[in-house]
Design an enzyme around this catalytic site. Structure first.
Site, short mmCIF file in Angstrom:
data_model
loop_
_atom_site.label_atom_id
_atom_site.label_comp_id
_atom_site.label_asym_id
_atom_site.label_seq_id
_atom_site.Cartn_x
_atom_site.Cartn_y
_atom_site.Cartn_z
N ASP A 15 -94.17 -31.37 7.85
CA ASP A 15 -92.98 -31.83 7.13
C ASP A 15 -93.19 -31.92 5.63
OD1 ASP A 15 -94.75 -34.12 7.41
OD2 ASP A 15 -93.05 -35.37 6.80
N ASP A 72 -98.67 -31.39 12.61
CA ASP A 72 -98.74 -32.63 11.87
C ASP A 72 -98.11 -33.75 12.71
OD1 ASP A 72 -99.22 -34.30 9.61
OD2 ASP A 72 -97.12 -34.07 9.02
N ASP A 110 -96.98 -37.67 11.54
CA ASP A 110 -95.92 -38.49 10.95
C ASP A 110 -94.88 -37.60 10.28
OD1 ASP A 110 -94.48 -40.67 10.17
OD2 ASP A 110 -96.12 -41.68 9.14
N LYS A 142 -105.76 -31.72 4.09
CA LYS A 142 -104.73 -30.77 3.70
C LYS A 142 -104.26 -31.05 2.28
CE LYS A 142 -102.22 -32.20 7.16
NZ LYS A 142 -101.12 -32.40 8.15
#
Length: 304
Positions: free
Chosen positions: A252, A53, A55, A227
């Site tokens: 995250d 991922d 950000d 996702k």
């Protein structure tokens, strides 16, 4: 479960400033210990494919997170296959590549896969050479054009909504009209919020929030492609050309990255450098394979 017990022990004493993402703060989090980091690093780095991922993992806004350059260099030096997988649909792979280049990260355009690309691939599989009314930014438009789709604001096959700052009541009103007259409603992802680039620790509305008024007014539920939909995870595996057991996803967010990995049968690593704190993990009925403070735990051999 051992992981669940250890997280509970680490979070029973509340800590302040959980949204401080500086290296010195992350290294002071009550999790994990050096032995855990070494074992997690050994198992994760043994994988052949890495779904990463962006950000909250690679950067926060325009700030590169600790350990990223070293980790990407390690991936390249060891011939590992990796893809930056983002639920954001507003930017093109070239724009993402240029952003990482500005931050000093060496990558290639082929290292990126966005929810816009996944959405375009999904629509093409459903109705090749179709048409869409799009509420979104250039990344989504370009992905649809590349798959042979045309823009249509009269009688489209689909209404597609992604992240955008070009959002208005008139667009919502027209989208509702089109959906009520037969257009299928598609969201690039179901994220309600994204981290704010302007205000650290705060959030901004994401695609899942922008599409909600259209769902409510039309009475039609959208289908979300990004996702945690396993479709997007399988697309990433196809890009990597690796098997599930050989691959790991690093993210995250429990509700997208970790849940998506779980539902696709891919091991996952939650990093605490983004929107999810260690305390947050206790509200979920599932856990990632590993929890680390940030990418730097995969390259910092000191484990401290």
């Amino acid at each position: 479960m051992e992981l669940q017990r250890r997280i509970k022990e680490a979070t029973d004493t509340p800590r302040e400033n959980q949204k401080d993402f500086r290296l010195e703060h992350l290294k002071q989090l009550p999790w994990p210990d050096a032995a855990y980091i070494r074992e997690a690093r050994r198992r994760v780095l043994a994988k052949e494919g890495f779904i990463i991922d962006m950000d909250g993992v690679i950067y926060r806004g325009d700030h590169l997170l600790p350990g990223v350059n070293e980790f990407v260099a390690w991936l390249n030096d060891h011939g590992k296959r990796f893809v930056f997988l983002t639920n954001s649909s507003d930017k093109t792979p070239d724009e993402l590549h240029r952003k990482l280049s500005r931050l000093g990260v060496v990558s290639h355009g082929s290292n990126f896969y966005t929810s816009a690309m996944a959405t375009a691939a999904f629509l093409t599989s459903q109705k090749p050479q179709g048409s869409a009314y799009v509420i979104g930014d250039p990344g989504l438009h370009q992905a649809l054009y590349a798959c042979g789709y045309v823009m249509n604001d009269v009688n489209p096959d689909y209404v597609v909504v992604g992240e955008t700052r070009n959002y208005s009541y008139e667009k919502i009103e027209h989208a509702v009209h089109l959906v009520l007259n037969g257009a299928k409603l598609i969201g690039t992802n179901c994220d309600k919020t994204d981290p704010s680039p302007a205000y650290p620790g705060e959030v901004i509305p994401a695609a899942g929030s922008l599409i909600t008024p259209i769902e409510k007014a039309s009475g039609v539920n959208a289908y979300f492609v990004g996702k945690p939909n396993p479709l997007m995870m399988r697309s990433a595996l196809s890009v990597l050309e690796t098997k599930r057991v050989e691959t790991v996803i690093i993210g995250d967010r429990m509700d997208t990255d970790i849940l998506g990995g779980l539902e696709a049968g891919i091991d996952s690593v939650l990093v605490l450098s983004g929107v999810t704190s260690l305390q947050d993990t206790r509200q979920w009925s599932f856990l990632p394979r590993f929890v680390l403070r940030g990418i730097f735990d995969l390259v910092d051999s000191s484990g401290s």
